[in-house]
Design an enzyme around this catalytic site. Structure first.
Site, PDB file in Angstrom:
ATOM      1  N   HIS A  85       0.852  -1.186   0.000  1.00 12.03           N
ATOM      2  CA  HIS A  85       0.000   0.000   0.000  1.00 12.03           C
ATOM      3  C   HIS A  85       0.887   1.235   0.000  1.00 12.03           C
ATOM      4  CE1 HIS A  85      -3.886  -1.924   1.806  1.00 12.03           C
ATOM      5  NE2 HIS A  85      -4.009  -1.759   0.512  1.00 12.03           N
ATOM      6  N   CYS A 109      -2.306   2.937   8.994  1.00 13.17           N
ATOM      7  CA  CYS A 109      -3.283   1.924   8.584  1.00 13.17           C
ATOM      8  C   CYS A 109      -4.467   1.847   9.541  1.00 13.17           C
ATOM      9  CB  CYS A 109      -2.617   0.548   8.504  1.00 13.17           C
ATOM     10  SG  CYS A 109      -1.507   0.345   7.106  1.00 13.17           S
TER      11      CYS A 109
END
Length: 702
Positions: free
Chosen positions: A168, A264
């Site tokens: 990511h 996150c």
């Protein structure tokens, strides 16, 4: 606390590592401590709550990764683009996040189910609100970027992720307040790193090392000048502190087992909005058609791999498989690239594979008129060995005089096209630019027999070498002595110097006054300048040691650039050439002579194609030499050896013993032969010179 900044978090009631969908989860299934995870999450929650407002979404059983709310979606103002998860294990989170957003009054945009995009995990707003950084390569598709740009009315900059550990964007990239950026360059391809450097000034870029990257230092929460993260090295703490940031470390090791940390676990839902900023995405898409024995010849796999490895993405729109062995197949593929330049490069390579535009899509090629003799327009199409046709007035016209590394000149009046070398171009010639309306024609048998390796000049590694420290030590001592006595050292160098990574070392020798003249051919200059301008040598990435797709065209582009400037010296003066061997020669007034040959492309304006004049120039520069250093250039070394008088010391370095032997056989008792890799030799030579001391003062460049 009076902050209006808001975050969304999800308590870790059901958090665990239940499956493996990223490298961090490997070996950690059901090995996360629930109690420790709850404790670490609450520590993060309370830290953030001291500086911002925190909203909570209710956790749900069966979706343990819902705790990573960064992947819920992407929020700007009252709009949210809902995530479409790549892995089925996380797709169950989507309805719960959608419900929360709708209950809060957001306008929810939903992408097609087969188009993955993982929210603020792969899309990060510039903290000044100027643009959106969007990642792709592992979890999110490039094709989503134009949609996001339109829905959120913001410019989107696409970054390709290359390291599966940083799957990511938020695992390796963190925009900070005041325009600063914390990021790990090793996670991105070269195009993305260039884009980052173009948008973020050098003094604002904080590039971290791998030791910080694997501790998820970039997976941080930034609130004004506070950075909340799992862990940072002392060096990184000092860097960030020096520019006014306060770091708060809070252990998040239990969540790292699932591949996440501070960022996150949070979704910022109050992003800066600038009224003057509007939609924009450089992403470009085109459709290609392929025909032939696509499966058994591996062509379709080559094409799709080429697209992905070149920084693009694809969607197979149709595929018609041949029913019998002798039957051909056909496919239509939508190609998406992060920019026009990347698309042009991809299309050039796909054309080499035989890709065609859809019927009647392109009626005419694009061309530009030559204004300077011997200089092609920018972005001119570089030909290959394959028969080529170009689209002229909606008709395919066969290119005459087909050859590699030429430009295509078209005449619309006579409906003809022909290959022309750069040096033969004349003002008024119409030269094909870009890749629209071009196709290569090959028989089906040729495609089947085509080697699966990508066309390139260099594919093999460097031969092994033996230890040469002792002879290098003596040569270094002689070089230092000659320099200190204001003597003269002449270097004869071949392009292998660049290929083996010796360019930076030879540049240093010139810069520090060890070289008083440089002799070579067109190739050493072309490849040195190619490395300086494009980071490749004969299309090989000099940092990674691998062929770059389409890199075999790079040397032609470089030649064209220098020809436009008029000379290497002009390129330096104009700021076009800012590093490399020949840059140092110009800056430090070290004369050089380039002798041309029948195989030279271009050539460069400085290359003397009259062999007699080149020999005279060589002889002039050799006069008064105390030592000649010959570096992996058999013909030039032997030629120089033949015109060098006795008494001049010569050092011949080559991986081929025959070259060294040929020089020694000419009776030069002062010659020293070193059979080794020239890149290794130069590296050792510079290291040895660094150990020596001298009162010599280097002249300042002019």
């Amino acid at each position: 606390m009076s902050s209006t900044i808001r975050f969304l978090m999800c308590p870790p009631d059901y958090y665990d590592v239940d499956y493996v969908i990223n490298p961090w989860m490997e070996g950690n299934v059901h090995k996360s401590s629930r109690d420790r995870a709850v404790e670490q999450w609450h520590q993060l929650f309370h830290i953030i709550k001291e500086h911002a407002i925190v909203d909570l979404v209710k956790p749900q059983p069966g979706v343990p990764d819902m705790v990573f709310t960064a992947n819920a979606g992407l929020v700007l103002g009252n709009n949210v683009v809902l995530s479409r998860f790549y892995h089925k294990e996380r797709q169950g989170e989507e309805p719960f996040f959608k419900q929360w957003f709708e209950e809060q009054g957001y306008r929810v945009y939903e992408l097609p189910k087969d188009l993955p995009f993982e929210g603020a995990g792969d899309a990060l707003f510039d903290r000044e609100g100027r643009w959106l950084w969007a990642g792709y390569g592992f979890r999110s598709e490039l094709e989503t970027h134009p949609m996001i740009a339109r829905w959120l009315d913001i410019e989107v900059l696409s970054l390709r992720l290359m390291d599966e550990r940083f799957y990511h964007l938020d695992t390796c990239f963190c925009p900070l307040s005041d325009g600063y950026l914390l990021y790990y360059p090793g996670a991105f391809d070269s195009y993305s790193n260039r884009l980052i450097e173009l948008r973020v000034p050098n003094e604002k870029r904080i590039a971290i090392k791998e030791e910080d990257a694997v501790n998820f230092a970039c997976n941080a929460v930034n609130i004004d000048h506070i950075i909340i993260l799992n862990k940072a090295s002392d060096e990184l703490k000092q860097q960030l502190g020096a520019v006014g940031f306060q770091l708060i470390e809070t252990p998040l090791t239990e969540f790292m087992k699932a591949g996440g940390a501070a960022k996150c676990l949070t979704l910022r839902v109050t992003e800066p909005i600038r009224e003057e900023v509007h939609a924009g995405a450089a992403v470009e898409s085109r459709v290609i058609r392929m025909e032939g024995h696509l499966l058994d010849a591996g062509l379709i796999n080559q094409a799709l791999d080429l697209i992905v490895e070149g920084g693009g993405s694809f969607q197979v729109l149709s595929f018609n498989l041949g029913e019998q062995r002798q039957s051909t197949s056909s496919a239509e593929v939508k190609v998406t690239a992060p920019s026009h330049d990347v698309m042009e490069t991809l299309m050039s390579q796909l054309i080499d594979l035989g890709a065609l535009p859809p019927p009647q899509e392109v009626c005419d090629i694009n061309y530009e008129v030559v204004t300077q003799a011997g200089v092609a327009p920018d972005d001119f199409y570089v030909t290959t060995i394959y028969p080529t046709e170009v689209r002229v007035k909606c008709t395919w016209v066969r290119v005459q005089n087909q050859r590699m590394d030429a430009a295509i000149v078209v005449d619309e009046e006579t409906m003809t096209a022909q290959c022309k070398l750069l040096r033969d171009l004349k003002p008024g010639d119409r030269v094909v630019v870009g890749v629209e309306g071009i196709r290569t024609i090959r028989k089906t048998e040729s495609r089947e027999q085509r080697n699966t390796q990508e066309f390139s000049f260099m594919g093999a590694g460097v031969s092994s070498e033996r230890r040469v420290e002792l002879v290098v030590e003596q040569i270094a001592w002689e070089l230092r002595q000659i320099r200190d006595q204001r003597g003269k050292v002449v270097v004869t160098a071949g392009p292998v110097v660049i290929h083996t990574g010796g360019g930076e070392h030879l540049s240093k020798l010139i810069r520090e006054g060890y070289v008083q003249a440089l002799l070579g051919g067109n190739a050493i200059a072309v490849h040195d300048i190619e490395q300086a301008l494009l980071g490749t040598s004969l299309g090989v990435d000099m940092k990674r040691g691998v062929s770059v797709r389409g890199g075999h065209r790079h040397h032609l582009k470089v030649i064209n650039t220098i020809r436009r400037c008029g000379s290497i010296a002009n390129a330096v003066e104009q700021g076009v050439l800012t590093s490399g061997i020949f840059y140092e020669c110009v800056r430090h007034r070290v004369p050089f002579a380039l002798a041309g040959s029948i195989r030279d492309d271009g050539p460069l304006p400085d290359t003397q194609m009259d062999l007699i004049k080149a020999q005279e120039e060589y002889a002039r520069l050799i006069q008064g030499a105390d030592l000649i250093l010959m570096l992996s250039s058999m013909l030039h070394s032997i030629g120089v050896g033949n015109m060098t008088p006795a008494g001049v010391k010569m050092v011949c370095v080559d991986i081929n013993p025959a070259v060294v032997t040929k020089l020694s056989d000419r009776g030069s008792i002062e010659s020293v032969g070193v059979v080794t890799d020239v890149g290794l030799f130069l590296s050792l030579l510079v290291q040895q010179l660094n150990k020596l001391t001298s009162p010599y003062q280097i002249a300042q460049p002019v």
